[in-house]
Design a protein around this motif. Sequence first.
Motif, PDB file in Angstrom:
ATOM      1  N   MET A   1       0.819  -1.177   0.000  1.00  0.00           N
ATOM      2  CA  MET A   1       0.000   0.000   0.000  1.00  0.00           C
ATOM      3  C   MET A   1       0.876   1.259   0.000  1.00  0.00           C
ATOM      4  SD  MET A   1      -3.312   0.807   2.361  1.00  0.00           S
ATOM      5  CE  MET A   1      -2.573   1.211   3.907  1.00  0.00           C
ATOM      6  N   VAL A   2       1.949   1.233   0.757  1.00  0.00           N
ATOM      7  CA  VAL A   2       2.843   2.397   0.821  1.00  0.00           C
ATOM      8  C   VAL A   2       3.513   2.625  -0.528  1.00  0.00           C
ATOM      9  CG1 VAL A   2       4.925   3.333   1.911  1.00  0.00           C
ATOM     10  CG2 VAL A   2       3.222   2.133   3.295  1.00  0.00           C
ATOM     11  N   VAL A   3       3.945   1.560  -1.177  1.00  0.00           N
ATOM     12  CA  VAL A   3       4.602   1.683  -2.479  1.00  0.00           C
ATOM     13  C   VAL A   3       3.623   2.266  -3.498  1.00  0.00           C
ATOM     14  CG1 VAL A   3       5.623   0.383  -4.389  1.00  0.00           C
ATOM     15  CG2 VAL A   3       6.302  -0.119  -2.041  1.00  0.00           C
ATOM     16  N   ASP A   4       2.386   1.795  -3.490  1.00  0.00           N
ATOM     17  CA  ASP A   4       1.388   2.334  -4.414  1.00  0.00           C
ATOM     18  C   ASP A   4       1.148   3.823  -4.167  1.00  0.00           C
ATOM     19  OD1 ASP A   4       1.051  -0.093  -5.703  1.00  0.00           O
ATOM     20  OD2 ASP A   4      -0.643  -0.688  -4.441  1.00  0.00           O
ATOM     21  N   ARG A   5       1.098   4.198  -2.908  1.00  0.00           N
ATOM     22  CA  ARG A   5       0.901   5.610  -2.562  1.00  0.00           C
ATOM     23  C   ARG A   5       2.095   6.447  -3.015  1.00  0.00           C
ATOM     24  NH1 ARG A   5      -2.235   8.428   1.442  1.00  0.00           N
ATOM     25  NH2 ARG A   5      -1.968  10.576   0.797  1.00  0.00           N
ATOM     26  N   LEU A   6       3.295   5.935  -2.819  1.00  0.00           N
ATOM     27  CA  LEU A   6       4.492   6.647  -3.283  1.00  0.00           C
ATOM     28  C   LEU A   6       4.477   6.834  -4.790  1.00  0.00           C
ATOM     29  CD1 LEU A   6       7.422   5.144  -1.189  1.00  0.00           C
ATOM     30  CD2 LEU A   6       6.717   7.527  -1.268  1.00  0.00           C
ATOM     31  N   LYS A   7       4.094   5.785  -5.506  1.00  0.00           N
ATOM     32  CA  LYS A   7       4.029   5.877  -6.968  1.00  0.00           C
ATOM     33  C   LYS A   7       3.007   6.927  -7.395  1.00  0.00           C
ATOM     34  CE  LYS A   7       3.382   1.659  -8.413  1.00  0.00           C
ATOM     35  NZ  LYS A   7       3.398   0.281  -8.908  1.00  0.00           N
ATOM     36  N   THR A  16       9.432  11.129 -13.145  1.00  0.00           N
ATOM     37  CA  THR A  16       9.453   9.872 -13.893  1.00  0.00           C
ATOM     38  C   THR A  16      10.832   9.242 -13.799  1.00  0.00           C
ATOM     39  OG1 THR A  16       9.994  11.046 -15.940  1.00  0.00           O
ATOM     40  CG2 THR A  16       7.678  10.570 -15.552  1.00  0.00           C
ATOM     41  N   LEU A  17      10.817   7.947 -13.704  1.00  0.00           N
ATOM     42  CA  LEU A  17      12.053   7.182 -13.663  1.00  0.00           C
ATOM     43  C   LEU A  17      12.414   6.754 -15.077  1.00  0.00           C
ATOM     44  CD1 LEU A  17      11.154   4.938 -10.614  1.00  0.00           C
ATOM     45  CD2 LEU A  17      12.798   6.804 -10.631  1.00  0.00           C
ATOM     46  N   PRO A  18      13.688   6.523 -15.328  1.00  0.00           N
ATOM     47  CA  PRO A  18      14.065   6.003 -16.644  1.00  0.00           C
ATOM     48  C   PRO A  18      13.326   4.695 -16.922  1.00  0.00           C
ATOM     49  CG  PRO A  18      16.006   6.611 -15.377  1.00  0.00           C
ATOM     50  CD  PRO A  18      14.845   6.726 -14.464  1.00  0.00           C
ATOM     51  N   GLU A  19      13.058   4.450 -18.179  1.00  0.00           N
ATOM     52  CA  GLU A  19      12.267   3.284 -18.569  1.00  0.00           C
ATOM     53  C   GLU A  19      12.855   1.973 -18.054  1.00  0.00           C
ATOM     54  OE1 GLU A  19      10.697   1.389 -22.701  1.00  0.00           O
ATOM     55  OE2 GLU A  19      10.714   3.579 -22.529  1.00  0.00           O
ATOM     56  N   LYS A  23      10.793  -1.108 -14.550  1.00  0.00           N
ATOM     57  CA  LYS A  23      10.527  -2.539 -14.329  1.00  0.00           C
ATOM     58  C   LYS A  23      10.767  -2.927 -12.876  1.00  0.00           C
ATOM     59  CE  LYS A  23      13.403  -4.038 -17.499  1.00  0.00           C
ATOM     60  NZ  LYS A  23      14.190  -4.941 -18.356  1.00  0.00           N
ATOM     61  N   TYR A  24      11.664  -2.225 -12.221  1.00  0.00           N
ATOM     62  CA  TYR A  24      12.081  -2.565 -10.865  1.00  0.00           C
ATOM     63  C   TYR A  24      11.585  -1.571  -9.818  1.00  0.00           C
ATOM     64  CZ  TYR A  24      15.279  -5.218 -13.767  1.00  0.00           C
ATOM     65  OH  TYR A  24      15.810  -6.045 -14.724  1.00  0.00           O
ATOM     66  N   GLN A  25      10.718  -0.628 -10.220  1.00  0.00           N
ATOM     67  CA  GLN A  25      10.370   0.447  -9.291  1.00  0.00           C
ATOM     68  C   GLN A  25       9.647  -0.058  -8.044  1.00  0.00           C
ATOM     69  OE1 GLN A  25       8.086   3.388 -11.364  1.00  0.00           O
ATOM     70  NE2 GLN A  25       6.139   2.485 -10.812  1.00  0.00           N
ATOM     71  N   ASP A  26       8.813  -1.093  -8.147  1.00  0.00           N
ATOM     72  CA  ASP A  26       8.153  -1.622  -6.951  1.00  0.00           C
ATOM     73  C   ASP A  26       9.174  -2.193  -5.979  1.00  0.00           C
ATOM     74  OD1 ASP A  26       5.732  -0.878  -8.011  1.00  0.00           O
ATOM     75  OD2 ASP A  26       5.017  -2.914  -8.359  1.00  0.00           O
ATOM     76  N   PHE A  27      10.144  -2.920  -6.508  1.00  0.00           N
ATOM     77  CA  PHE A  27      11.197  -3.488  -5.666  1.00  0.00           C
ATOM     78  C   PHE A  27      12.028  -2.379  -5.020  1.00  0.00           C
ATOM     79  CE2 PHE A  27      15.642  -4.761  -5.217  1.00  0.00           C
ATOM     80  CZ  PHE A  27      15.505  -5.767  -4.283  1.00  0.00           C
ATOM     81  N   VAL A  32      13.346   0.951  -0.264  1.00  0.00           N
ATOM     82  CA  VAL A  32      13.512   2.266   0.362  1.00  0.00           C
ATOM     83  C   VAL A  32      12.601   2.380   1.581  1.00  0.00           C
ATOM     84  CG1 VAL A  32      13.136   4.749   0.038  1.00  0.00           C
ATOM     85  CG2 VAL A  32      14.303   3.432  -1.729  1.00  0.00           C
ATOM     86  N   VAL A  33      11.351   1.955   1.442  1.00  0.00           N
ATOM     87  CA  VAL A  33      10.406   1.997   2.567  1.00  0.00           C
ATOM     88  C   VAL A  33      10.919   1.132   3.711  1.00  0.00           C
ATOM     89  CG1 VAL A  33       8.086   1.317   3.320  1.00  0.00           C
ATOM     90  CG2 VAL A  33       8.391   2.555   1.166  1.00  0.00           C
ATOM     91  N   ASP A  34      11.389  -0.063   3.400  1.00  0.00           N
ATOM     92  CA  ASP A  34      11.911  -0.957   4.445  1.00  0.00           C
ATOM     93  C   ASP A  34      13.084  -0.326   5.192  1.00  0.00           C
ATOM     94  OD1 ASP A  34      10.015  -2.866   3.845  1.00  0.00           O
ATOM     95  OD2 ASP A  34      11.390  -4.113   2.658  1.00  0.00           O
TER      96      ASP A  34
END
Length: 59
Positions: A1-7, A16-19, A23-27, A32-34
């Motif tokens: 939920m936190v990752v979705d909110r950050l996105k 925006t992150l590089p393309e 692919k790895y932005q959730d990870f 980072v949250v952890d």
Amino acid sequence: MVVDRLKDELTKLGFTLPEWVQKYQDFILGAVVDVVVAILNRLGFFEHSEMVELDSKPA
């Protein structure tokens, strides 16, 4: 939920992150949250209730 909110917040800011990173932005965001939560825990930022050990002996 936190990752979705950050996105969502990053999108609102137009960040925006590089393309190849997308692919790895959730990870990455999850890591980072952890790390942030671990640091705040060590600093005593969060209040924790006492853990009660359950008696493992049968009644």
